[in-house]
Design an enzyme around this catalytic site. Sequence first.
Site, PDB file in Angstrom:
ATOM      1  NE  ARG A 194      17.344  19.243  14.880  1.00  0.00           N
ATOM      2  CZ  ARG A 194      17.075  20.369  15.359  1.00  0.00           C
ATOM      3  NH1 ARG A 194      17.214  20.129  16.619  1.00  0.00           N
ATOM      4  NH2 ARG A 194      17.321  21.472  14.822  1.00  0.00           N
ATOM      5  CG  ASP A 205      -4.971   2.475  -3.288  1.00  0.00           C
ATOM      6  OD1 ASP A 205      -5.018   3.015  -1.892  1.00  0.00           O
ATOM      7  OD2 ASP A 205      -5.736   1.643  -3.499  1.00  0.00           O
ATOM      8  CG  HIS A 254      -1.839   1.084   1.502  1.00  0.00           C
ATOM      9  ND1 HIS A 254      -2.643   1.732   0.405  1.00  0.00           N
ATOM     10  CD2 HIS A 254      -1.528   2.241   2.417  1.00  0.00           C
ATOM     11  CE1 HIS A 254      -3.395   2.795   0.778  1.00  0.00           C
ATOM     12  NE2 HIS A 254      -2.676   3.031   1.900  1.00  0.00           N
ATOM     13  CE  LYS A 279      -0.305   6.088   1.047  1.00  0.00           C
ATOM     14  NZ  LYS A 279      -1.160   6.320   2.293  1.00  0.00           N
TER      15      LYS A 279
END
Length: 311
Positions: free
Chosen positions: A243, A177, A138, A159
């Site tokens: 980071r 999808d 997915h 997405k």
Amino acid sequence: MPKVTAANLIERFSLTILSGEDGIHRAITTSDISRPGMEMAGFFTYYPAKRVQLLGRTELSFFAQLSDDEKVERMEKLCTYDTPGIIISRGLEAPAELLDASERMGVPILRADVTTTRLSSIITDFLETKLAKTTAIHGVLVDIYGIGVLLTGASGVGKSETALDLVRRGHRLVADDSVEIRQEHGDTLVGRAPELIKHLLEIRGLGIIDVMTLFGAGAVRPFKRVVLNIHLELWDDDKAYDRLGIDEETVPVLDTEIPKYTIPVRPGRNLAVIVEVAAMNFRLKRMGINAAEEFSERLTGVIEESDREEY
């Protein structure tokens, strides 16, 4: 695992069936092809009976020198209940002993006009593709600057909207999808869209849109190698996000590990730009340019220089 038979080879490569038609639906379970030279000499101890057998000029020339009894014996051992098929290359004639044994055991004997080496190559490629491991994930697959980026995340995280923005920026959609991924040639992952939803994109509140119709044929791709996973998740204030980007996370897809970036989502963040830059940065890393490592080395140098000044 998908089922491949001699009937598929006949259809794909326009092969001629000479005998053993009852066995054309035997399953082919491996992409490896055997050229039974040692078997023609009588050594069947390690005979890979479950492979497709390929007979060329060399094997048949040697076979022609055997006695009549040896010919019958070799062909009876060559044709087993496990053998999915025997292919003769170069349009050569099949020995009568082979045709007789194939009819008794139900082993299909096929013939092609292609040279032996070429035939072995194209059939191996075909079988590797058809017998490759597959899975469905997915997510959304987008081609960004030649990098196949698989976007994953919970439903509603953004997405498809990110993919739409990327298409508007000149990148190409592969699948939305549901992404069908096939593992080919060892560790190569190739993703494509299911036929039903090819070129389609679902945007909540807008519905289904046809990307190729709206943006042109250059906005889509039929398939793409998957090399990077970018996982989108809702911003969690209690989670410490990377980071610097020094530590690289990976995610398993079938039997292959691919790099994974986790990008937190919250209002105000331009996900399309972030994903685009992530793909470019990944490409630079593959070229040997790593900004995070360069920064770490600079920082280490500054600290060491500061320590020397103190002493």
